[in-house]
Motif scaffolding. Structure first.
Motif, PDB file in Angstrom:
ATOM      1  N   PRO A   7      10.897  19.144  24.947  1.00  0.00           N
ATOM      2  CA  PRO A   7      10.238  20.087  24.046  1.00  0.00           C
ATOM      3  C   PRO A   7      10.621  21.511  24.425  1.00  0.00           C
ATOM      4  N   ARG A   8      10.850  22.343  23.446  1.00  0.00           N
ATOM      5  CA  ARG A   8      11.239  23.732  23.695  1.00  0.00           C
ATOM      6  C   ARG A   8       9.995  24.605  23.685  1.00  0.00           C
ATOM      7  N   THR A   9       9.179  24.434  24.700  1.00  0.00           N
ATOM      8  CA  THR A   9       7.946  25.197  24.808  1.00  0.00           C
ATOM      9  C   THR A   9       7.597  25.398  26.274  1.00  0.00           C
ATOM     10  N   VAL A  10       6.752  26.348  26.519  1.00  0.00           N
ATOM     11  CA  VAL A  10       6.216  26.605  27.856  1.00  0.00           C
ATOM     12  C   VAL A  10       4.725  26.305  27.794  1.00  0.00           C
ATOM     13  N   LYS A  11       4.222  25.663  28.839  1.00  0.00           N
ATOM     14  CA  LYS A  11       2.790  25.394  28.883  1.00  0.00           C
ATOM     15  C   LYS A  11       2.190  25.959  30.165  1.00  0.00           C
ATOM     16  N   ALA A  12       1.015  26.525  30.002  1.00  0.00           N
ATOM     17  CA  ALA A  12       0.265  27.071  31.129  1.00  0.00           C
ATOM     18  C   ALA A  12      -0.613  25.966  31.712  1.00  0.00           C
ATOM     19  N   VAL A  13      -0.691  25.935  33.036  1.00  0.00           N
ATOM     20  CA  VAL A  13      -1.554  24.965  33.711  1.00  0.00           C
ATOM     21  C   VAL A  13      -2.327  25.668  34.812  1.00  0.00           C
ATOM     22  N   ASN A  14      -3.553  25.211  35.025  1.00  0.00           N
ATOM     23  CA  ASN A  14      -4.294  25.740  36.162  1.00  0.00           C
ATOM     24  C   ASN A  14      -3.899  24.935  37.401  1.00  0.00           C
ATOM     25  N   THR A  15      -4.391  25.334  38.543  1.00  0.00           N
ATOM     26  CA  THR A  15      -3.989  24.685  39.793  1.00  0.00           C
ATOM     27  C   THR A  15      -4.439  23.231  39.848  1.00  0.00           C
ATOM     28  N   THR A  16      -5.614  22.939  39.341  1.00  0.00           N
ATOM     29  CA  THR A  16      -6.091  21.551  39.320  1.00  0.00           C
ATOM     30  C   THR A  16      -5.156  20.672  38.487  1.00  0.00           C
ATOM     31  N   GLN A  17      -4.764  21.144  37.310  1.00  0.00           N
ATOM     32  CA  GLN A  17      -3.833  20.385  36.465  1.00  0.00           C
ATOM     33  C   GLN A  17      -2.488  20.215  37.170  1.00  0.00           C
ATOM     34  N   LEU A  18      -2.016  21.287  37.807  1.00  0.00           N
ATOM     35  CA  LEU A  18      -0.723  21.235  38.489  1.00  0.00           C
ATOM     36  C   LEU A  18      -0.743  20.224  39.628  1.00  0.00           C
ATOM     37  N   ILE A  19      -1.797  20.225  40.410  1.00  0.00           N
ATOM     38  CA  ILE A  19      -1.904  19.264  41.510  1.00  0.00           C
ATOM     39  C   ILE A  19      -1.944  17.837  40.965  1.00  0.00           C
ATOM     40  N   HIS A  20      -2.645  17.629  39.860  1.00  0.00           N
ATOM     41  CA  HIS A  20      -2.675  16.299  39.238  1.00  0.00           C
ATOM     42  C   HIS A  20      -1.261  15.872  38.806  1.00  0.00           C
ATOM     43  N   LEU A  21      -0.510  16.774  38.175  1.00  0.00           N
ATOM     44  CA  LEU A  21       0.861  16.454  37.747  1.00  0.00           C
ATOM     45  C   LEU A  21       1.746  16.159  38.955  1.00  0.00           C
ATOM     46  N   ASP A  22       1.577  16.918  40.032  1.00  0.00           N
ATOM     47  CA  ASP A  22       2.344  16.703  41.252  1.00  0.00           C
ATOM     48  C   ASP A  22       2.021  15.337  41.859  1.00  0.00           C
ATOM     49  N   GLU A  23       0.735  14.993  41.898  1.00  0.00           N
ATOM     50  CA  GLU A  23       0.328  13.690  42.434  1.00  0.00           C
ATOM     51  C   GLU A  23       0.867  12.557  41.571  1.00  0.00           C
ATOM     52  N   GLU A  24       0.835  12.743  40.248  1.00  0.00           N
ATOM     53  CA  GLU A  24       1.385  11.734  39.338  1.00  0.00           C
ATOM     54  C   GLU A  24       2.879  11.548  39.600  1.00  0.00           C
ATOM     55  N   ALA A  25       3.601  12.640  39.788  1.00  0.00           N
ATOM     56  CA  ALA A  25       5.036  12.555  40.075  1.00  0.00           C
ATOM     57  C   ALA A  25       5.276  11.794  41.385  1.00  0.00           C
ATOM     58  N   MET A  26       4.461  12.063  42.386  1.00  0.00           N
ATOM     59  CA  MET A  26       4.610  11.389  43.669  1.00  0.00           C
ATOM     60  C   MET A  26       4.374   9.882  43.518  1.00  0.00           C
ATOM     61  N   VAL A  27       3.309   9.503  42.818  1.00  0.00           N
ATOM     62  CA  VAL A  27       2.993   8.085  42.621  1.00  0.00           C
ATOM     63  C   VAL A  27       4.119   7.372  41.859  1.00  0.00           C
ATOM     64  N   CYS A  28       4.711   8.064  40.899  1.00  0.00           N
ATOM     65  CA  CYS A  28       5.771   7.471  40.066  1.00  0.00           C
ATOM     66  C   CYS A  28       7.143   7.535  40.729  1.00  0.00           C
ATOM     67  N   GLY A  29       7.251   8.206  41.864  1.00  0.00           N
ATOM     68  CA  GLY A  29       8.540   8.328  42.544  1.00  0.00           C
ATOM     69  C   GLY A  29       9.462   9.337  41.881  1.00  0.00           C
ATOM     70  N   LEU A  30       8.879  10.330  41.190  1.00  0.00           N
ATOM     71  CA  LEU A  30       9.683  11.354  40.522  1.00  0.00           C
ATOM     72  C   LEU A  30       9.917  12.525  41.464  1.00  0.00           C
ATOM     73  N   SER A  31      10.814  13.411  41.068  1.00  0.00           N
ATOM     74  CA  SER A  31      11.218  14.520  41.917  1.00  0.00           C
ATOM     75  C   SER A  31      10.178  15.631  41.965  1.00  0.00           C
ATOM     76  N   ARG A  32       9.981  16.129  43.182  1.00  0.00           N
ATOM     77  CA  ARG A  32       9.103  17.271  43.433  1.00  0.00           C
ATOM     78  C   ARG A  32       9.770  18.062  44.541  1.00  0.00           C
ATOM     79  N   GLN A  33       9.509  19.340  44.618  1.00  0.00           N
ATOM     80  CA  GLN A  33      10.167  20.144  45.646  1.00  0.00           C
ATOM     81  C   GLN A  33       9.255  20.456  46.824  1.00  0.00           C
ATOM     82  N   HIS A  34       8.193  19.713  46.987  1.00  0.00           N
ATOM     83  CA  HIS A  34       7.250  20.006  48.056  1.00  0.00           C
ATOM     84  C   HIS A  34       6.603  18.699  48.498  1.00  0.00           C
ATOM     85  N   GLY A  35       6.099  18.693  49.694  1.00  0.00           N
ATOM     86  CA  GLY A  35       5.487  17.490  50.227  1.00  0.00           C
ATOM     87  C   GLY A  35       4.070  17.279  49.721  1.00  0.00           C
TER      88      GLY A  35
END
Length: 128
Positions: A7-35
């Protein structure tokens, strides 16, 4: 079935949403740049962060999560610095985020993400 175009859009997220997305990426084995736990420790809990899908990414070893979006992330840290990071996000998770930015703000965010800026790795080297 997920679209083969980001999608050609930018979305704003709060820190709680961002941490949830990061945790989801970790569970799914997707790429993240932080531990694990890095964002919870270092992201400004009151800040707004921005995700901009940059490309479609597929993992042969994780077909159940492919394709997904590799997003550029404008991340605000507790020390007030803005840094560049990447985060892989599932299409359904990205789509579920509210579309609440005006065109001018989206343009400003994309310009900021495309300009030279400090990365998470560079920040981490300086701040341990």
């Amino acid at each position: 079935m997920a679209s083969s175009e980001v999608p050609r859009t930018v979305k704003a997220v709060n820190t709680t949403q961002l941490i949830h997305l990061d945790e989801e990426a970790m569970v799914c084995g997707l790429s993240r740049q932080h531990g694990a736990g890095w964002l919870a420790e270092r992201a400004d809990p009151e800040a707004t962060h921005y995700l901009w899908p940059a490309l479609v990414h597929c993992l042969d070893h994780r077909p159940e999560y492919s394709p997904h979006w590799r997003c550029m992330l404008l991340l605000v840290l507790r020390d007030g610095q803005q840094v560049f990071s990447l985060l892989d996000v599932l299409p359904a998770s990205f789509d579920a985020l509210p579309e609440n930015l005006d065109r001018s703000t989206k343009t400003q965010i994309t310009q900021r993400l495309l300009a030279p800026m400090q990365t998470v790795a560079e920040w981490s080297e300086r701040h341990g």
